[in-house]
Design a protein around this motif. Structure first.
Motif, mmCIF file in Angstrom:
data_model
loop_
_atom_site.group_PDB
_atom_site.id
_atom_site.type_symbol
_atom_site.label_atom_id
_atom_site.label_comp_id
_atom_site.label_asym_id
_atom_site.label_seq_id
_atom_site.Cartn_x
_atom_site.Cartn_y
_atom_site.Cartn_z
ATOM 1 N N UNK A 171 0.818 -1.211 0.000
ATOM 2 C CA UNK A 171 0.000 0.000 0.000
ATOM 3 C C UNK A 171 0.852 1.261 0.000
ATOM 4 N N UNK A 172 2.009 1.220 0.640
ATOM 5 C CA UNK A 172 2.895 2.382 0.651
ATOM 6 C C UNK A 172 3.407 2.687 -0.752
ATOM 7 N N UNK A 173 3.825 1.650 -1.487
ATOM 8 C CA UNK A 173 4.294 1.865 -2.857
ATOM 9 C C UNK A 173 3.157 2.312 -3.762
ATOM 10 N N UNK A 174 1.984 1.743 -3.573
ATOM 11 C CA UNK A 174 0.826 2.162 -4.355
ATOM 12 C C UNK A 174 0.513 3.632 -4.100
ATOM 13 N N UNK A 175 0.574 4.043 -2.845
ATOM 14 C CA UNK A 175 0.304 5.443 -2.487
ATOM 15 C C UNK A 175 1.253 6.384 -3.207
ATOM 16 N N UNK A 176 2.522 6.016 -3.275
ATOM 17 C CA UNK A 176 3.513 6.840 -3.963
ATOM 18 C C UNK A 176 3.226 6.930 -5.461
ATOM 19 N N UNK A 177 2.902 5.791 -6.061
ATOM 20 C CA UNK A 177 2.616 5.761 -7.501
ATOM 21 C C UNK A 177 1.364 6.564 -7.847
ATOM 22 N N UNK A 178 0.311 6.416 -7.042
ATOM 23 C CA UNK A 178 -0.953 7.096 -7.339
ATOM 24 C C UNK A 178 -0.796 8.612 -7.232
ATOM 25 N N UNK A 179 -0.030 9.057 -6.239
ATOM 26 C CA UNK A 179 0.197 10.498 -6.111
ATOM 27 C C UNK A 179 0.949 11.029 -7.318
ATOM 28 N N UNK A 180 1.894 10.237 -7.817
ATOM 29 C CA UNK A 180 2.639 10.656 -9.005
ATOM 30 C C UNK A 180 1.727 10.744 -10.222
ATOM 31 N N UNK A 181 0.790 9.812 -10.348
ATOM 32 C CA UNK A 181 -0.169 9.853 -11.459
ATOM 33 C C UNK A 181 -1.031 11.115 -11.386
ATOM 34 N N UNK A 182 -1.478 11.447 -10.173
ATOM 35 C CA UNK A 182 -2.306 12.649 -10.006
ATOM 36 C C UNK A 182 -1.515 13.902 -10.370
ATOM 37 N N UNK A 183 -0.290 14.000 -9.880
ATOM 38 C CA UNK A 183 0.546 15.172 -10.166
ATOM 39 C C UNK A 183 0.843 15.286 -11.659
ATOM 40 N N UNK A 184 1.135 14.160 -12.295
ATOM 41 C CA UNK A 184 1.460 14.168 -13.725
ATOM 42 C C UNK A 184 0.265 14.617 -14.564
ATOM 43 N N UNK A 185 -0.936 14.169 -14.169
ATOM 44 C CA UNK A 185 -2.136 14.548 -14.914
ATOM 45 C C UNK A 185 -2.371 16.053 -14.848
ATOM 46 N N UNK A 186 -2.170 16.651 -13.691
ATOM 47 C CA UNK A 186 -2.345 18.101 -13.551
ATOM 48 C C UNK A 186 -1.253 18.861 -14.298
ATOM 49 N N UNK A 187 -0.030 18.363 -14.238
ATOM 50 C CA UNK A 187 1.067 19.016 -14.941
ATOM 51 C C UNK A 187 0.880 18.966 -16.452
ATOM 52 N N UNK A 188 0.178 17.947 -16.923
ATOM 53 C CA UNK A 188 -0.084 17.811 -18.361
ATOM 54 C C UNK A 188 -1.239 18.693 -18.822
#
Length: 215
Positions: A171-188
């Motif tokens: 769950x810790x690794x998933x949390x890190x990955x999901x936050x990165x997906x959210x940030x990348x979507x906004x940056x795009x």
């Protein structure tokens, strides 16, 4: 020089059908990364704790089913090739989460939710509609969805038994990955959804979590 391969509408539909089967059939998704749990010690959990953790991991597994469907639906209707490629790449990363959760559920003596096909279909439709509206809305929907996922993961991390390091690592690794997906979507260029829409998404996500915890 590599060129982008162009698929016909029929080809894309077949690819989506293949993605759906690989998402919904047991042990059909092959992770790109090994599970973070493999480096953690095996621990015998109390029967009640094991059932609770299995329920939490079942919820997270269904969340990953929804994420797969969402990204696949958006990739099908995205207008810009770059956005379509980003959605397909994100879907590949979510395969890891899907496989990790399913493996942990089986280790705990349980199974994924029988409601997964229903949630896959609903999420695919939402993703496709978002993509049809605009790529900016589609990316914003990704960011808002991943925000909801991060909140669920935070709650589940707090509920895990202290000795369950395997589930915690996943769950810790998933949390890190999901936050990165959210940030990348906004940056795009993703649209930042207003609070009322996020609240509605939160209500829907609670329906999913309550129903899949046991079923």
């Amino acid at each position: 020089m590599a060129t982008e391969r162009h698929y016909s509408p029929a080809d894309r539909l077949l690819l989506q059908a293949d993605a759906a089967l690989r998402t919904l059939l047991p042990f059909s998704g092959q992770p790109y990364r090994p599970s973070p749990a493999i480096t953690q010690p095996d621990t015998d959990l109390h029967a009640d704790d094991a059932r609770h953790v299995a329920g939490l991991m079942r919820v997270n597994h269904t969340g990953e089913v929804c994420a797969q469907a969402l990204y696949q639906g958006q990739a099908l209707t995205a207008r810009l090739p770059g956005v379509r490629a980003a959605m397909e790449h994100a879907a590949e990363e979510e395969v890891d989460h899907l496989a990790w959760c399913e493996q942990r559920i089986r280790e705990l003596g349980s199974r994924p939710s029988v409601l997964n096909p229903l949630f896959y279909g609903m999420s695919f439709g939402l993703g496709a509609v978002a993509g049809l509206i605009s790529d900016r809305i589609s990316l914003g929907f990704v960011a808002a969805t991943e925000d909801q996922v991060c909140k669920h993961l935070d709650e589940h991390l707090l509920q895990l038994p202290a000795e369950d390091e395997k589930s915690r690592a996943i769950l810790t690794q998933m949390r890190e990955d999901e936050q990165q997906h959210a940030d990348s979507a906004l940056q795009a260029g993703g649209f930042r959804f207003p609070a009322p829409i996020k609240f509605g998404m939160s209500v829907l996500s609670k329906v999913m979590t309550k129903s899949t915890y046991r079923i």
